[in-house]
Design a protein around this motif. Structure first.
Motif, PDB file in Angstrom:
ATOM      1  N   THR A   7      34.888  23.156  32.893  1.00  0.00           N
ATOM      2  CA  THR A   7      35.208  22.819  34.286  1.00  0.00           C
ATOM      3  C   THR A   7      34.692  23.866  35.256  1.00  0.00           C
ATOM      4  N   SER A   8      33.615  24.533  34.917  1.00  0.00           N
ATOM      5  CA  SER A   8      32.994  25.413  35.900  1.00  0.00           C
ATOM      6  C   SER A   8      32.381  24.561  36.996  1.00  0.00           C
ATOM      7  N   ALA A   9      32.140  25.163  38.155  1.00  0.00           N
ATOM      8  CA  ALA A   9      31.712  24.378  39.319  1.00  0.00           C
ATOM      9  C   ALA A   9      30.362  23.732  39.078  1.00  0.00           C
ATOM     10  N   PRO A  10      30.222  22.414  39.322  1.00  0.00           N
ATOM     11  CA  PRO A  10      28.925  21.783  39.176  1.00  0.00           C
ATOM     12  C   PRO A  10      27.988  22.217  40.291  1.00  0.00           C
ATOM     13  N   SER A  11      26.711  22.183  40.018  1.00  0.00           N
ATOM     14  CA  SER A  11      25.742  22.521  41.051  1.00  0.00           C
ATOM     15  C   SER A  11      25.644  21.385  42.050  1.00  0.00           C
ATOM     16  N   THR A 358      46.416  36.419  51.991  1.00  0.00           N
ATOM     17  CA  THR A 358      46.095  35.153  52.652  1.00  0.00           C
ATOM     18  C   THR A 358      44.714  34.712  52.175  1.00  0.00           C
ATOM     19  N   GLY A 359      44.586  33.438  51.874  1.00  0.00           N
ATOM     20  CA  GLY A 359      43.364  32.926  51.276  1.00  0.00           C
ATOM     21  C   GLY A 359      42.212  32.807  52.257  1.00  0.00           C
ATOM     22  N   PRO A 360      41.019  32.577  51.738  1.00  0.00           N
ATOM     23  CA  PRO A 360      39.838  32.424  52.595  1.00  0.00           C
ATOM     24  C   PRO A 360      39.839  31.073  53.289  1.00  0.00           C
ATOM     25  N   SER A 361      39.045  30.975  54.346  1.00  0.00           N
ATOM     26  CA  SER A 361      38.846  29.674  54.981  1.00  0.00           C
ATOM     27  C   SER A 361      38.012  28.787  54.067  1.00  0.00           C
ATOM     28  N   ASP A 362      37.955  27.523  54.398  1.00  0.00           N
ATOM     29  CA  ASP A 362      37.293  26.551  53.529  1.00  0.00           C
ATOM     30  C   ASP A 362      35.825  26.893  53.288  1.00  0.00           C
ATOM     31  N   ASP A 363      35.165  27.495  54.287  1.00  0.00           N
ATOM     32  CA  ASP A 363      33.750  27.832  54.153  1.00  0.00           C
ATOM     33  C   ASP A 363      33.522  29.315  53.832  1.00  0.00           C
ATOM     34  N   PHE A 364      34.624  30.039  53.580  1.00  0.00           N
ATOM     35  CA  PHE A 364      34.577  31.468  53.258  1.00  0.00           C
ATOM     36  C   PHE A 364      34.060  32.337  54.411  1.00  0.00           C
ATOM     37  N   SER A 365      33.966  31.767  55.626  1.00  0.00           N
ATOM     38  CA  SER A 365      33.595  32.612  56.773  1.00  0.00           C
ATOM     39  C   SER A 365      34.709  33.613  57.066  1.00  0.00           C
ATOM     40  N   ARG A 366      35.944  33.218  56.798  1.00  0.00           N
ATOM     41  CA  ARG A 366      37.068  34.160  56.805  1.00  0.00           C
ATOM     42  C   ARG A 366      37.384  34.459  55.348  1.00  0.00           C
ATOM     43  N   PRO A 367      37.252  35.698  54.913  1.00  0.00           N
ATOM     44  CA  PRO A 367      37.452  36.009  53.500  1.00  0.00           C
ATOM     45  C   PRO A 367      38.932  36.035  53.126  1.00  0.00           C
ATOM     46  N   GLY A 368      39.201  36.091  51.838  1.00  0.00           N
ATOM     47  CA  GLY A 368      40.555  36.369  51.397  1.00  0.00           C
ATOM     48  C   GLY A 368      40.955  37.753  51.882  1.00  0.00           C
ATOM     49  N   VAL A 406      39.691  27.108  46.398  1.00  0.00           N
ATOM     50  CA  VAL A 406      38.922  26.816  47.615  1.00  0.00           C
ATOM     51  C   VAL A 406      37.447  26.605  47.263  1.00  0.00           C
ATOM     52  N   PHE A 407      36.927  27.434  46.383  1.00  0.00           N
ATOM     53  CA  PHE A 407      35.523  27.356  45.995  1.00  0.00           C
ATOM     54  C   PHE A 407      35.192  26.042  45.280  1.00  0.00           C
ATOM     55  N   GLN A 408      36.170  25.461  44.597  1.00  0.00           N
ATOM     56  CA  GLN A 408      35.897  24.299  43.753  1.00  0.00           C
ATOM     57  C   GLN A 408      35.964  22.980  44.520  1.00  0.00           C
ATOM     58  N   ARG A 409      35.419  22.938  45.706  1.00  0.00           N
ATOM     59  CA  ARG A 409      35.455  21.711  46.509  1.00  0.00           C
ATOM     60  C   ARG A 409      34.634  20.597  45.867  1.00  0.00           C
ATOM     61  N   ALA A 410      33.626  20.937  45.056  1.00  0.00           N
ATOM     62  CA  ALA A 410      32.842  19.910  44.373  1.00  0.00           C
ATOM     63  C   ALA A 410      33.575  19.344  43.170  1.00  0.00           C
ATOM     64  N   ARG A 417      43.285  21.082  45.957  1.00  0.00           N
ATOM     65  CA  ARG A 417      42.835  22.374  46.481  1.00  0.00           C
ATOM     66  C   ARG A 417      43.823  22.989  47.463  1.00  0.00           C
ATOM     67  N   ASN A 418      44.464  22.173  48.292  1.00  0.00           N
ATOM     68  CA  ASN A 418      45.198  22.703  49.440  1.00  0.00           C
ATOM     69  C   ASN A 418      46.682  22.374  49.503  1.00  0.00           C
ATOM     70  N   ALA A 419      47.123  21.365  48.792  1.00  0.00           N
ATOM     71  CA  ALA A 419      48.472  20.851  49.050  1.00  0.00           C
ATOM     72  C   ALA A 419      49.445  21.059  47.905  1.00  0.00           C
ATOM     73  N   ILE A 420      49.050  21.779  46.888  1.00  0.00           N
ATOM     74  CA  ILE A 420      49.960  21.996  45.767  1.00  0.00           C
ATOM     75  C   ILE A 420      50.018  23.488  45.465  1.00  0.00           C
ATOM     76  N   TRP A 421      51.214  24.003  45.416  1.00  0.00           N
ATOM     77  CA  TRP A 421      51.449  25.394  45.046  1.00  0.00           C
ATOM     78  C   TRP A 421      52.726  25.440  44.220  1.00  0.00           C
ATOM     79  N   VAL A 422      52.612  25.846  42.985  1.00  0.00           N
ATOM     80  CA  VAL A 422      53.748  25.943  42.079  1.00  0.00           C
ATOM     81  C   VAL A 422      54.005  27.427  41.826  1.00  0.00           C
ATOM     82  N   SER A 423      55.171  27.901  42.228  1.00  0.00           N
ATOM     83  CA  SER A 423      55.454  29.340  42.162  1.00  0.00           C
ATOM     84  C   SER A 423      55.267  29.898  40.763  1.00  0.00           C
ATOM     85  N   GLY A 424      55.767  29.190  39.752  1.00  0.00           N
ATOM     86  CA  GLY A 424      55.673  29.701  38.395  1.00  0.00           C
ATOM     87  C   GLY A 424      54.238  29.864  37.937  1.00  0.00           C
ATOM     88  N   GLN A 425      53.385  28.932  38.350  1.00  0.00           N
ATOM     89  CA  GLN A 425      51.977  29.032  37.987  1.00  0.00           C
ATOM     90  C   GLN A 425      51.290  30.123  38.799  1.00  0.00           C
TER      91      GLN A 425
END
Length: 569
Positions: A7-11, A358-368, A406-410, A417-425
């Motif tokens: 499941t590495s990012a496809p080109s 705080t995480g990066p923006s969707d295009d990484f223009s704002r870094p983590g 965020v990087f795995q948009r493909a 990517r954006n709407a699930i956050w599980v504390s234990g994970q």
């Protein structure tokens, strides 16, 4: 479920095809943004800047219906690939649990000292930009909508009371104090209502007046909340803090994404705490033969080589340590794309204390970014306790997991990517990352290792306290006799968590009012380590730790049972 796909990012020319299950997940994500406009603000998505979610029973029902409809749409769909299989598993687990919590009425009694609408309605302003006239217009508009949000919240709490669902008296009393503080003249909302300026100069008179009017409305709304809580809800609030096993099992699953055996986990927590303390004692002897843990900590605090003076030195130390970790990890222990190899370390604009990411923006223009919130008057810092915290928040901790999603948009749809956050994970991974750095040799210095163990001890103690008090279990012999009570628990925490009295009071109330959340860190770490070890045993000599980490992180944040099913064949 198939588990062996890479499941590495496809080109770009091999981008994964959008599937029917992706379409359902994306539709639900868009519905969430519509029903939860303040969530859109959290994500930095424009178009909802003045709005609040509907906190009333009707709003809670709309969320439940959206979850039910989404699950119905998924019923007849077949996964097209491994990514779909995980999405389907995760949606059924998360949305199904949301419905269980709604049916139990717990969402109608959402009140505690840290994470409920009473704080959230105010806290959303902290995320709103203040750079332009339009930004301040949005703030004025959202302040004007605070009364409606508070009224909806009050109506839900009333409905919860009618069903016999009321938070404990301790939590209600604390929130009364918080609401009263928010409503004070000259307080938070008035600070937003004062004459502000932008880079282009002072705000126009009409906007200044809107800000003042909005501040008046927001303060009045919080006064009404404080009055309702004191006059109507407090008389119905139970004295007992313990929520009991049925309630606790639901919230534990919410934070873990796994249904653990609570009694077995409690016993494990007791044993883990003993083991960490023994490890601390051994490291203390390394620092000075015969030293106690407390004595070793005092020695480390007094060591000039471990001290930083001033926030500029603190920021530079954080940045250097973070950069060094990234350089050492990338391409050796983790696959880290170039765009993810930048983490900015900053001194936070707040003075509340603590370090966060705080995480990066969707295009990484704002870094983590890693932020250190420095309390007022604090100017000297010790590195031994915080080295492991930099690894926890940055690399290989939160930055790797959040930025990877965020990087795995493909690969992943917007809900994944954006709407699930599980504390234990998520928090479990960050604790796993701390231990991993020890295993990889990055905590060979005994002081840094003692700092890591101090954090691990706190997390283990929270497992024991949280489950023990809420399920009213028997105390372990080392710490007392009889069944757990909050009072016994406070003394126990005082012996095991090295923080100030004020911080301890806050944490104590947090654990009592947010059952299952604090233990998710350490239990999550345990489950991460178990999953890794299961994969290692199954793959034998073919096991590759770096490949395991890549597969795991590319899944994004999912429940820990979903994680296990995705990684263990």
């Amino acid at each position: 479920m198939t588990h062996t796909t890479d499941t590495s990012a496809p080109s770009a020319d091999q981008a994964r095809q959008f599937t029917a299950i992706d379409a359902v997940a994306t539709s639900y994500y868009e519905t969430m943004l519509h029903l939860l406009p303040d969530f859109a603000t959290e994500l930095g998505i424009p178009g909802h800047e003045t709005e609040y979610r509907d906190h009333s029973p009707a709003g809670l029902e709309a969320l439940a219906e959206a979850a039910s409809e989404t699950l119905r749409r998924l019923e007849d769909l077949t996964p097209a690939d491994d990514v779909d299989t995980v999405t389907l598993d995760a949606m059924r687990e998360r949305l199904g649990l949301d419905l269980e919590i709604h049916e139990a009425g717990l969402d109608h009694a959402d009140l505690n000292n840290i994470a409920c609408p009473a704080q959230g309605i105010r806290a959303i302003f902290d995320l709103m930009p203040t750079d332009s006239v339009q930004d301040w217009s949005h703030i004025a508009g959202r302040m004007a909508n605070v009364p409606e949000a508070i009224d909806g919240y009050i109506s839900s709490l009333r409905a919860g009371r009618e069903r016999g669902r009321v938070a404990a008296r301790r939590q209600v009393s604390i929130v009364i104090e918080q609401a009263t503080t928010y409503a004070q003249d000259g307080g938070f909302f008035d600070s937003l209502g004062r004459i502000m300026s932008t880079d282009d100069g002072e705000l126009p008179d009409w906007l200044t007046q809107q800000l003042r009017t909005g501040a008046d409305a927001a303060r009045a709304a919080y006064r009404s909340l404080a009055a309702f809580l004191g006059e109507e809800l407090l008389p119905s609030a139970p004295e007992q803090d313990a929520v009991g096993k049925e309630h606790y099992a639901l919230t534990s699953r919410l934070f873990l994404g796994s249904a653990v055996d609570l009694e077995e986990t409690y016993q494990w927590g007791v044993e883990e705490l003993d083991r960490v303390i023994a490890e601390q004692e051994a490291v203390a002897h390394e620092i000075r033969p015969g030293a106690t843990i407390a004595e070793a900590m005092t020695l480390l605090d007094a060591d000039p080589a471990r001290q930083l003076h001033g926030t500029e030195a603190l920021q530079a130390w954080m940045q250097k340590l973070s950069d060094t970790a990234i350089d050492a990890m990338a391409g050796v222990h983790f696959d880290i794309p170039d765009v993810m190899r930048r983490v900015e370390c900053r001194i936070a604009p707040t003075t509340e204390g603590g370090i966060y990411y705080t995480g990066p923006s969707d295009d990484f223009s704002r870094p983590g970014r890693m932020w250190w919130s420095v309390p007022e008057g604090e100017d000297t810092f010790t590195t031994w306790k915080e080295t492991t915290t930099v690894y926890h928040e940055g690399v290989p901790g939160h930055h790797l997991q959040v930025a990877t999603a965020v990087f795995q948009r493909a690969l992943l749809n917007p809900w994944r990517r954006n709407a699930i956050w599980v504390s234990g994970q998520g928090e479990g991974w960050a604790l796993y990352a701390e231990r991993l750095m020890q295993e990889l040799g990055f905590l060979s210095d005994p002081g840094d290792r003692l700092g890591m163990l101090d954090a691990q001890r706190m997390r283990a103690a929270r497992v024991v306290f949280d489950i023990g008090v809420h399920l009213e279990l028997e105390m372990p012999e080392r710490w007392g006799t009889g069944t757990w009570t909050p009072e016994k628990g406070y003394d126990f925490l005082k012996q095991n968590i090295a923080i100030s009295e004020g911080q301890l009071d806050f944490e104590f109330a947090r654990y009592l009012g947010w059952p299952g959340q604090a233990p998710a860190y350490k239990i999550g770490q345990r489950l991460w380590e178990q999953i890794r070890d299961e994969v290692r045993v199954r793959e034998g000599e073919a096991f590759d730790l770096r490949a395991f980490h890549t597969r795991a992180l590319n899944l994004g944040s999912v429940g820990l049972d979903t994680l296990r099913r995705a990684l263990v064949p």
